[in-house]
Design an enzyme around this catalytic site. Sequence first.
Site, short mmCIF file in Angstrom:
data_model
loop_
_atom_site.label_atom_id
_atom_site.label_comp_id
_atom_site.label_asym_id
_atom_site.label_seq_id
_atom_site.Cartn_x
_atom_site.Cartn_y
_atom_site.Cartn_z
CE1 TYR A 127 11.12 4.48 -2.98
CE2 TYR A 127 9.23 4.28 -1.82
CZ TYR A 127 10.21 5.07 -1.93
OH TYR A 127 10.99 5.66 -1.96
CB SER A 147 -0.69 0.12 1.32
OG SER A 147 -0.04 -0.43 2.15
N GLY A 148 0.22 2.46 -0.65
CA GLY A 148 0.59 3.47 -0.57
C GLY A 148 2.12 3.61 -1.16
CD GLN A 149 6.20 1.80 0.42
OE1 GLN A 149 7.23 1.46 0.09
NE2 GLN A 149 5.98 0.89 2.15
N GLY A 150 3.77 3.01 -4.35
CA GLY A 150 3.16 2.59 -5.82
C GLY A 150 5.01 2.95 -6.49
#
Length: 188
Positions: free
Chosen positions: A76, A71-74
Amino acid sequence: MGVLDTLARWFRIKKKEANILVVGLDNSGKSTILNYLKPAEVRSQDIVPTVGFNVEQFQTKSLSFSAFDMSGQGRYRSLWEHYYKDCQGIVYVLDSSDQIRMVVAKDELEHLLSHQHIKDRNIPLLFFANKMDLRDSISRVKCINLLGLDQYQNRPWHICCSNALTGEGINEGITWLTEQIIASNNKN
Ligand code: G3D
Protein backbone atom coordinates in the site's frame (compact mmCIF):
# COMPACT_ATOMS: atom_id res chain seq x y z
CA MET A 1 -5.04 27.83 25.18
CA GLY A 2 -3.50 24.53 24.06
CA VAL A 3 -0.70 24.21 21.54
CA LEU A 4 -3.05 22.91 18.88
CA ASP A 5 -5.32 25.95 19.36
CA THR A 6 -2.32 28.23 18.98
CA LEU A 7 -1.24 26.50 15.81
CA ALA A 8 -4.78 26.47 14.41
CA ARG A 9 -5.26 30.17 15.23
CA TRP A 10 -2.02 31.12 13.57
CA PHE A 11 -2.89 29.17 10.43
CA ARG A 12 -6.38 30.68 10.29
CA ILE A 13 -4.85 34.16 10.43
CA LYS A 14 -2.48 33.18 7.65
CA LYS A 15 -5.35 31.42 5.82
CA LYS A 16 -3.22 28.32 5.50
CA GLU A 17 -3.63 24.71 6.40
CA ALA A 18 -1.16 22.51 8.18
CA ASN A 19 -1.05 18.84 7.31
CA ILE A 20 0.72 16.71 9.83
CA LEU A 21 1.63 13.11 9.20
CA VAL A 22 1.72 10.72 12.12
CA VAL A 23 3.65 7.61 11.13
CA GLY A 24 5.38 4.66 12.73
CA LEU A 25 5.16 0.91 12.97
CA ASP A 26 1.94 -0.76 14.06
CA ASN A 27 1.34 -0.85 17.81
CA SER A 28 3.72 2.07 18.45
CA GLY A 29 0.91 4.23 19.86
CA LYS A 30 -0.17 6.44 16.94
CA SER A 31 -3.92 6.08 17.57
CA THR A 32 -3.47 6.71 21.27
CA ILE A 33 -1.49 9.88 20.56
CA LEU A 34 -4.09 11.04 18.02
CA ASN A 35 -6.83 10.48 20.56
CA TYR A 36 -4.95 12.57 23.09
CA LEU A 37 -4.53 15.37 20.55
CA LYS A 38 -8.09 15.45 19.34
CA PRO A 39 -10.27 18.36 20.35
CA ALA A 40 -13.10 17.28 22.64
CA GLU A 41 -15.74 17.79 19.95
CA VAL A 42 -14.23 15.16 17.67
CA ARG A 43 -12.77 12.92 20.34
CA SER A 44 -15.95 10.92 20.66
CA GLN A 45 -16.10 10.14 16.95
CA ASP A 46 -14.74 6.81 15.88
CA ILE A 47 -11.68 6.94 13.68
CA VAL A 48 -12.73 5.55 10.34
CA PRO A 49 -10.00 3.57 8.61
CA THR A 50 -9.79 4.07 4.89
CA VAL A 51 -10.72 0.82 3.23
CA GLY A 52 -7.81 -1.12 1.80
CA PHE A 53 -5.12 0.58 3.77
CA ASN A 54 -5.18 1.82 7.25
CA VAL A 55 -5.21 5.60 7.39
CA GLU A 56 -6.69 7.34 10.39
CA GLN A 57 -7.56 11.00 10.06
CA PHE A 58 -9.00 13.84 11.97
CA GLN A 59 -9.35 17.43 11.04
CA THR A 60 -10.00 20.68 12.77
CA LYS A 61 -10.75 23.88 10.89
CA SER A 62 -7.20 24.41 9.70
CA LEU A 63 -5.31 21.37 10.86
CA SER A 64 -5.33 17.96 9.38
CA PHE A 65 -3.74 14.90 10.94
CA SER A 66 -3.23 11.71 8.95
CA ALA A 67 -1.78 8.61 10.53
CA PHE A 68 -0.80 5.29 9.06
CA ASP A 69 1.22 2.20 9.86
CA MET A 70 4.45 1.84 7.97
CA SER A 71 4.87 -1.81 8.81
CA GLY A 72 3.71 -4.84 6.89
CA GLN A 73 1.89 -2.81 4.28
CA GLY A 74 4.53 -2.41 1.58
CA ARG A 75 1.94 -3.09 -1.10
CA TYR A 76 0.00 0.00 0.00
CA ARG A 77 3.08 2.19 0.03
CA SER A 78 2.17 4.03 -3.16
CA LEU A 79 -1.27 4.83 -1.71
CA TRP A 80 0.01 6.52 1.44
CA GLU A 81 2.96 8.18 -0.24
CA HIS A 82 0.68 10.78 -1.77
CA TYR A 83 0.24 12.24 1.73
CA TYR A 84 3.93 13.19 1.68
CA LYS A 85 3.56 15.96 -0.86
CA ASP A 86 1.37 18.25 1.22
CA CYS A 87 2.67 17.66 4.71
CA GLN A 88 4.27 20.43 6.80
CA GLY A 89 5.30 18.31 9.76
CA ILE A 90 5.97 14.66 10.52
CA VAL A 91 5.43 12.88 13.81
CA TYR A 92 7.29 9.57 13.95
CA VAL A 93 6.10 7.34 16.77
CA LEU A 94 8.45 4.72 18.22
CA ASP A 95 7.58 1.93 20.59
CA SER A 96 10.57 2.33 22.86
CA SER A 97 9.82 -1.01 24.51
CA ASP A 98 10.23 -2.86 21.22
CA GLN A 99 13.97 -2.78 20.69
CA ILE A 100 13.87 -5.70 18.24
CA ARG A 101 11.82 -3.73 15.73
CA MET A 102 13.94 -0.56 15.96
CA VAL A 103 15.84 -1.82 12.93
CA VAL A 104 12.56 -1.92 10.95
CA ALA A 105 11.67 1.55 12.25
CA LYS A 106 15.10 2.75 11.06
CA ASP A 107 14.60 1.25 7.59
CA GLU A 108 11.18 2.85 7.26
CA LEU A 109 12.54 6.18 8.44
CA GLU A 110 15.29 6.10 5.82
CA HIS A 111 12.75 5.16 3.18
CA LEU A 112 10.54 8.07 4.21
CA LEU A 113 13.36 10.61 4.27
CA SER A 114 14.71 9.57 0.88
CA HIS A 115 11.33 9.95 -0.80
CA GLN A 116 11.24 12.51 -3.61
CA HIS A 117 8.54 14.58 -1.86
CA ILE A 118 10.42 14.70 1.44
CA LYS A 119 14.14 14.60 0.85
CA ASP A 120 14.70 18.15 -0.36
CA ARG A 121 12.14 19.80 1.91
CA ASN A 122 13.00 21.03 5.35
CA ILE A 123 10.02 19.34 6.98
CA PRO A 124 10.43 19.15 10.77
CA LEU A 125 10.47 15.67 12.20
CA LEU A 126 9.26 14.99 15.71
CA PHE A 127 9.94 11.60 17.30
CA PHE A 128 7.97 10.29 20.21
CA ALA A 129 9.94 7.63 22.09
CA ASN A 130 6.61 6.29 23.27
CA LYS A 131 5.72 3.77 26.00
CA MET A 132 8.45 5.15 28.22
CA ASP A 133 6.42 3.97 31.21
CA LEU A 134 7.15 0.33 30.41
CA ARG A 135 9.91 -1.40 32.31
CA ASP A 136 11.72 -2.68 29.22
CA SER A 137 11.68 0.64 27.37
CA ILE A 138 15.01 1.89 26.11
CA SER A 139 16.33 5.39 26.73
CA ARG A 140 15.93 8.38 24.45
CA VAL A 141 19.68 8.32 23.73
CA LYS A 142 19.51 4.66 22.76
CA CYS A 143 16.60 5.42 20.40
CA ILE A 144 18.73 8.17 18.80
CA ASN A 145 21.62 5.73 18.35
CA LEU A 146 19.54 2.84 17.02
CA LEU A 147 17.83 5.09 14.50
CA GLY A 148 21.08 6.83 13.56
CA LEU A 149 19.46 10.23 14.04
CA ASP A 150 22.79 12.03 14.39
CA GLN A 151 23.29 11.65 10.64
CA TYR A 152 20.36 14.02 10.00
CA GLN A 153 22.27 17.24 10.62
CA ASN A 154 20.46 19.26 7.97
CA ARG A 155 16.92 18.54 9.04
CA PRO A 156 15.15 19.90 12.11
CA TRP A 157 14.35 16.95 14.35
CA HIS A 158 13.52 16.49 17.99
CA ILE A 159 12.81 13.48 20.16
CA CYS A 160 10.55 13.42 23.21
CA CYS A 161 9.88 10.62 25.64
CA SER A 162 6.17 10.03 25.88
CA ASN A 163 3.50 8.05 27.58
CA ALA A 164 0.49 8.30 25.31
CA LEU A 165 -1.77 6.78 27.95
CA THR A 166 -1.29 9.74 30.27
CA GLY A 167 -0.28 12.31 27.64
CA GLU A 168 3.09 12.87 29.26
CA GLY A 169 5.57 14.38 26.80
CA ILE A 170 3.02 14.92 24.00
CA ASN A 171 2.51 18.66 24.52
CA GLU A 172 6.25 19.26 24.73
CA GLY A 173 6.72 17.55 21.37
CA ILE A 174 3.79 19.25 19.65
CA THR A 175 4.95 22.64 20.95
CA TRP A 176 8.34 22.07 19.31
CA LEU A 177 6.67 20.98 16.04
CA THR A 178 4.37 24.00 16.10
CA GLU A 179 7.28 26.39 16.50
CA GLN A 180 9.15 24.73 13.65
CA ILE A 181 6.17 24.84 11.26
CA ILE A 182 5.46 28.49 12.08
CA ALA A 183 9.14 29.41 11.65
CA SER A 184 9.40 27.69 8.28
CA ASN A 185 6.12 29.30 7.07
CA ASN A 186 7.40 32.71 8.11
CA LYS A 187 10.40 32.16 5.87
CA ASN A 188 8.17 31.38 2.85
P1 G3D B 1 -0.95 2.12 16.69
O1 G3D B 1 -2.08 3.05 16.38
O2 G3D B 1 0.38 2.73 16.43
O3 G3D B 1 -1.06 0.78 16.04
P2 G3D B 1 -2.12 2.09 19.33
O4 G3D B 1 -0.95 1.85 18.28
O5 G3D B 1 -2.30 3.54 19.61
O6 G3D B 1 -3.32 1.31 18.91
O7 G3D B 1 -1.47 1.45 20.64
C1 G3D B 1 -1.12 0.06 20.67
C2 G3D B 1 -1.22 -0.42 22.12
O8 G3D B 1 -0.24 0.25 22.91
C3 G3D B 1 -2.55 -0.12 22.80
O9 G3D B 1 -2.79 -1.15 23.74
C4 G3D B 1 -2.27 1.17 23.55
O10 G3D B 1 -3.12 1.35 24.67
C5 G3D B 1 -0.85 0.92 24.00
N1 G3D B 1 -0.10 2.16 24.24
C6 G3D B 1 -0.03 3.24 23.43
N2 G3D B 1 0.80 4.16 23.96
C7 G3D B 1 1.25 3.65 25.13
C8 G3D B 1 2.15 4.14 26.16
O11 G3D B 1 2.72 5.22 26.10
N3 G3D B 1 2.37 3.28 27.21
C9 G3D B 1 1.79 2.06 27.31
N4 G3D B 1 2.06 1.31 28.38
N5 G3D B 1 0.94 1.57 26.38
C10 G3D B 1 0.69 2.37 25.30
P3 G3D B 1 -3.88 -2.29 23.48
O12 G3D B 1 -3.80 -3.12 24.72
O13 G3D B 1 -5.17 -1.57 23.31
O14 G3D B 1 -3.43 -3.01 22.26
